[in-house]
Design an enzyme around this catalytic site. Structure first.
Site, mmCIF file in Angstrom:
data_model
loop_
_atom_site.group_PDB
_atom_site.id
_atom_site.type_symbol
_atom_site.label_atom_id
_atom_site.label_comp_id
_atom_site.label_asym_id
_atom_site.label_seq_id
_atom_site.Cartn_x
_atom_site.Cartn_y
_atom_site.Cartn_z
ATOM 1 N N ASN A 274 -8.329 -16.650 1.331
ATOM 2 C CA ASN A 274 -7.155 -17.021 0.542
ATOM 3 C C ASN A 274 -6.366 -18.102 1.267
ATOM 4 O O ASN A 274 -6.771 -18.563 2.335
ATOM 5 C CB ASN A 274 -6.296 -15.787 0.240
ATOM 6 C CG ASN A 274 -5.840 -15.117 1.521
ATOM 7 O OD1 ASN A 274 -5.091 -15.689 2.294
ATOM 8 N ND2 ASN A 274 -6.334 -13.899 1.766
ATOM 9 N N LYS B 110 -28.858 -17.566 3.601
ATOM 10 C CA LYS B 110 -28.110 -18.334 2.607
ATOM 11 C C LYS B 110 -28.721 -18.109 1.222
ATOM 12 O O LYS B 110 -29.947 -18.220 1.063
ATOM 13 C CB LYS B 110 -28.160 -19.820 2.970
ATOM 14 C CG LYS B 110 -27.374 -20.684 2.020
ATOM 15 C CD LYS B 110 -27.493 -22.161 2.368
ATOM 16 C CE LYS B 110 -26.810 -22.982 1.284
ATOM 17 N NZ LYS B 110 -27.099 -24.408 1.407
ATOM 18 N N PRO C 137 -10.248 -1.746 3.184
ATOM 19 C CA PRO C 137 -9.258 -0.760 3.623
ATOM 20 C C PRO C 137 -7.869 -1.394 3.631
ATOM 21 O O PRO C 137 -7.733 -2.594 3.882
ATOM 22 C CB PRO C 137 -9.702 -0.424 5.052
ATOM 23 C CG PRO C 137 -10.557 -1.571 5.495
ATOM 24 C CD PRO C 137 -11.189 -2.116 4.246
ATOM 25 N N ASP C 138 -6.846 -0.600 3.351
ATOM 26 C CA ASP C 138 -5.460 -1.078 3.429
ATOM 27 C C ASP C 138 -4.969 -0.805 4.854
ATOM 28 O O ASP C 138 -4.693 0.340 5.227
ATOM 29 C CB ASP C 138 -4.593 -0.359 2.394
ATOM 30 C CG ASP C 138 -3.209 -0.990 2.294
ATOM 31 O OD1 ASP C 138 -2.641 -1.367 3.352
ATOM 32 O OD2 ASP C 138 -2.688 -1.104 1.174
ATOM 33 N N ILE C 139 -4.879 -1.867 5.644
ATOM 34 C CA ILE C 139 -4.564 -1.732 7.074
ATOM 35 C C ILE C 139 -3.154 -1.174 7.263
ATOM 36 O O ILE C 139 -2.930 -0.229 8.026
ATOM 37 C CB ILE C 139 -4.723 -3.097 7.783
ATOM 38 C CG1 ILE C 139 -6.178 -3.564 7.651
ATOM 39 C CG2 ILE C 139 -4.313 -3.012 9.245
ATOM 40 C CD1 ILE C 139 -6.414 -5.025 7.951
ATOM 41 N N PHE D 131 4.704 -7.021 4.368
ATOM 42 C CA PHE D 131 5.059 -8.231 3.624
ATOM 43 C C PHE D 131 4.529 -8.070 2.212
ATOM 44 O O PHE D 131 3.483 -7.449 2.007
ATOM 45 C CB PHE D 131 4.438 -9.469 4.283
ATOM 46 C CG PHE D 131 5.395 -10.175 5.194
ATOM 47 C CD1 PHE D 131 5.799 -9.592 6.379
ATOM 48 C CD2 PHE D 131 5.916 -11.420 4.855
ATOM 49 C CE1 PHE D 131 6.700 -10.223 7.221
ATOM 50 C CE2 PHE D 131 6.815 -12.077 5.689
ATOM 51 C CZ PHE D 131 7.208 -11.481 6.864
ATOM 52 N N LYS E 248 5.926 -1.577 -3.904
ATOM 53 C CA LYS E 248 4.941 -1.642 -2.820
ATOM 54 C C LYS E 248 5.437 -0.887 -1.588
ATOM 55 O O LYS E 248 4.668 -0.215 -0.906
ATOM 56 C CB LYS E 248 4.693 -3.111 -2.478
ATOM 57 C CG LYS E 248 3.329 -3.389 -1.926
ATOM 58 C CD LYS E 248 3.038 -4.881 -1.872
ATOM 59 C CE LYS E 248 2.364 -5.400 -3.120
ATOM 60 N NZ LYS E 248 1.946 -6.792 -3.024
ATOM 61 N N LYS F 93 3.266 2.154 -0.109
ATOM 62 C CA LYS F 93 2.676 2.097 1.234
ATOM 63 C C LYS F 93 3.368 3.057 2.202
ATOM 64 O O LYS F 93 2.904 3.249 3.323
ATOM 65 C CB LYS F 93 2.745 0.677 1.786
ATOM 66 C CG LYS F 93 2.110 -0.356 0.865
ATOM 67 C CD LYS F 93 1.135 -1.265 1.550
ATOM 68 C CE LYS F 93 0.523 -2.199 0.508
ATOM 69 N NZ LYS F 93 -0.656 -2.897 0.992
HETATM 70 N N1 CTP Z 1 -2.129 -5.197 3.549
HETATM 71 C C1 CTP Z 1 -2.988 -4.637 4.484
HETATM 72 N N2 CTP Z 1 -4.285 -4.387 4.128
HETATM 73 C C2 CTP Z 1 -4.741 -4.667 2.884
HETATM 74 C C3 CTP Z 1 -3.870 -5.239 1.932
HETATM 75 C C4 CTP Z 1 -2.580 -5.491 2.302
HETATM 76 O O1 CTP Z 1 -2.562 -4.394 5.630
HETATM 77 N N3 CTP Z 1 -5.996 -4.399 2.585
HETATM 78 C C5 CTP Z 1 -0.712 -5.416 3.929
HETATM 79 C C6 CTP Z 1 -0.305 -6.863 4.028
HETATM 80 O O2 CTP Z 1 -0.450 -7.340 5.355
HETATM 81 C C7 CTP Z 1 1.152 -6.803 3.608
HETATM 82 C C8 CTP Z 1 1.196 -5.668 2.608
HETATM 83 O O3 CTP Z 1 0.064 -4.858 2.901
HETATM 84 O O4 CTP Z 1 1.996 -6.432 4.668
HETATM 85 C C9 CTP Z 1 1.158 -6.058 1.165
HETATM 86 O O5 CTP Z 1 0.124 -6.964 0.937
HETATM 87 P P1 CTP Z 1 -0.086 -7.618 -0.511
HETATM 88 O O6 CTP Z 1 -1.332 -8.436 -0.471
HETATM 89 O O7 CTP Z 1 1.192 -8.257 -0.962
HETATM 90 O O8 CTP Z 1 -0.275 -6.329 -1.403
HETATM 91 P P2 CTP Z 1 -1.500 -5.475 -1.801
HETATM 92 O O9 CTP Z 1 -1.433 -4.185 -1.038
HETATM 93 O O10 CTP Z 1 -2.749 -6.266 -1.672
HETATM 94 O O11 CTP Z 1 -1.167 -5.150 -3.320
HETATM 95 P P3 CTP Z 1 -1.395 -6.054 -4.656
HETATM 96 O O12 CTP Z 1 -2.779 -6.618 -4.546
HETATM 97 O O13 CTP Z 1 -1.221 -5.065 -5.740
HETATM 98 O O14 CTP Z 1 -0.314 -7.108 -4.666
#
Ligand code: CTP
Length: 270
Positions: A75, A154, A172-174, A192, A206, A210
């Site tokens: 991204n 490739k 995973p959501d860190i 953030f 959010k 979280k």
């Molecule tokens: N984050 C994380 N791991 C992920 C996704 C998000 O640690 N897999 C953390 C980001 O570093 C940030 C927060 O979660 O601090 C929110 O990230 P954001 O991309 O805005 O939200 P998402 O959890 O991805 O939710 P959505 O896609 O619904 O906006």
């Protein structure tokens, strides 16, 4: 050496020496720091030490999820905000560890940096460090999904115009993982929220989803890659705006807000 020892004993802070090529032709310690480094050290010296004795863990930048050895999905995050927060936290006296996705940014002075590529690698780097840090600031724009399988070779066109079918799995959501560690192992978490619309409403949701005390909302498309930003801090008491400014100034203001909120618990450095 004797004069240096005397100066330090008198309580003066010594900047340098830097290491590298010397005028005499030797290589090693003895160079003056670069003028920009001296400037930055001086500026850092005069910042309030509001995070003295605290350990801060920060994620920054995008992640890169490989499709095959030459391509992947990522991204537009530049990492600038996270790196500015790392610098501001170090200036404020914190011991700072920065876990960075693929970015083209120099490491702020005094910050320990770990480079990773994918979300899974970022999680693997962060988890063992979480318990030894007092504050966790998740600024990384972690890819929400990764390809279900990474091709070893490739992927080639087959000449028929057929396109590869890509399947994805969720990463995973860190931040949520760290925020749900047992209380004794858990740093105070700051998230953030990069949104494209209804910024504050999404940030409020959010924060609750979280399970974190503070979330920092910003408008993704108008900040990614730029040197300035505007932030809205959302916590249980409501919202507070930090108006548009350059990212280092904002980072310093944010660090002061974090220092004022994060409890000075037993987790501080001895
Ligand atoms: N984050 C994380 N791991 C992920 C996704 C998000 O640690 N897999 C953390 C980001 O570093 C940030 C927060 O979660 O601090 C929110 O990230 P954001 O991309 O805005 O939200 P998402 O959890 O991805 O939710 P959505 O896609 O619904 O906006």
């Amino acid at each position: 050496q004797r004069n240096v020892a005397r100066i330090v004993a008198d309580g003066a802070r010594l900047l340098g020496p830097a290491s590298g090529d010397q005028a005499c032709g030797e290589i090693g310690d003895g160079r003056m720091l670069e003028p920009e480094e001296l400037r930055d050290e001086l500026i850092a010296h005069f910042q309030p030490k509001c995070l003295a004795g605290r350990r801060v863990l920060i994620t920054a930048g995008p992640t890169f999820e490989a499709i095959d050895p030459v391509r992947g999905i990522t991204n537009l995050s530049s990492g600038k905000m996270g790196f500015a927060i790392a610098r501001a936290a170090a200036e404020a006296g914190a011991v700072v560890t920065l876990v960075a996705g693929p970015v083209h940014l120099p490491t702020p002075r005094g910050v320990a940096r770990i480079d990773v590529r994918s979300a899974e690698q970022m999680l693997a780097a962060v988890l063992p460090l979480a318990r030894s840090h007092d504050i966790f600031v998740a600024t990384a724009a972690v890819a929400d999904w990764r390809p279900a399988a990474t091709s070893e070779h490739k992927i080639k066109k087959d000449g028929t115009g057929a396109t590869p079918a890509l399947a994805f799995v969720e990463n995973p959501d860190i931040l949520a993982t760290v925020a749900h560690l047992p209380v004794a192992e858990r740093p105070w978490c700051v998230g953030f929220a990069a949104e494209s619309h209804d910024v504050v409403r999404h940030a409020r949701d959010k924060r609750l989803r979280k399970g974190i005390p503070l979330i920092v909302a910003n408008h993704g498309p108008s900040t990614f890659g730029r040197d300035d930003n505007a932030l809205v801090l959302v916590d249980a008491d409501g919202e507070r705006e930090l108006p548009r400014s350059d990212k280092l100034r904002l980072a310093r203001a944010l660090v002061a807000e974090i220092a004022a909120r994060a409890p000075r618990a037993a987790r501080t450095v001895a």
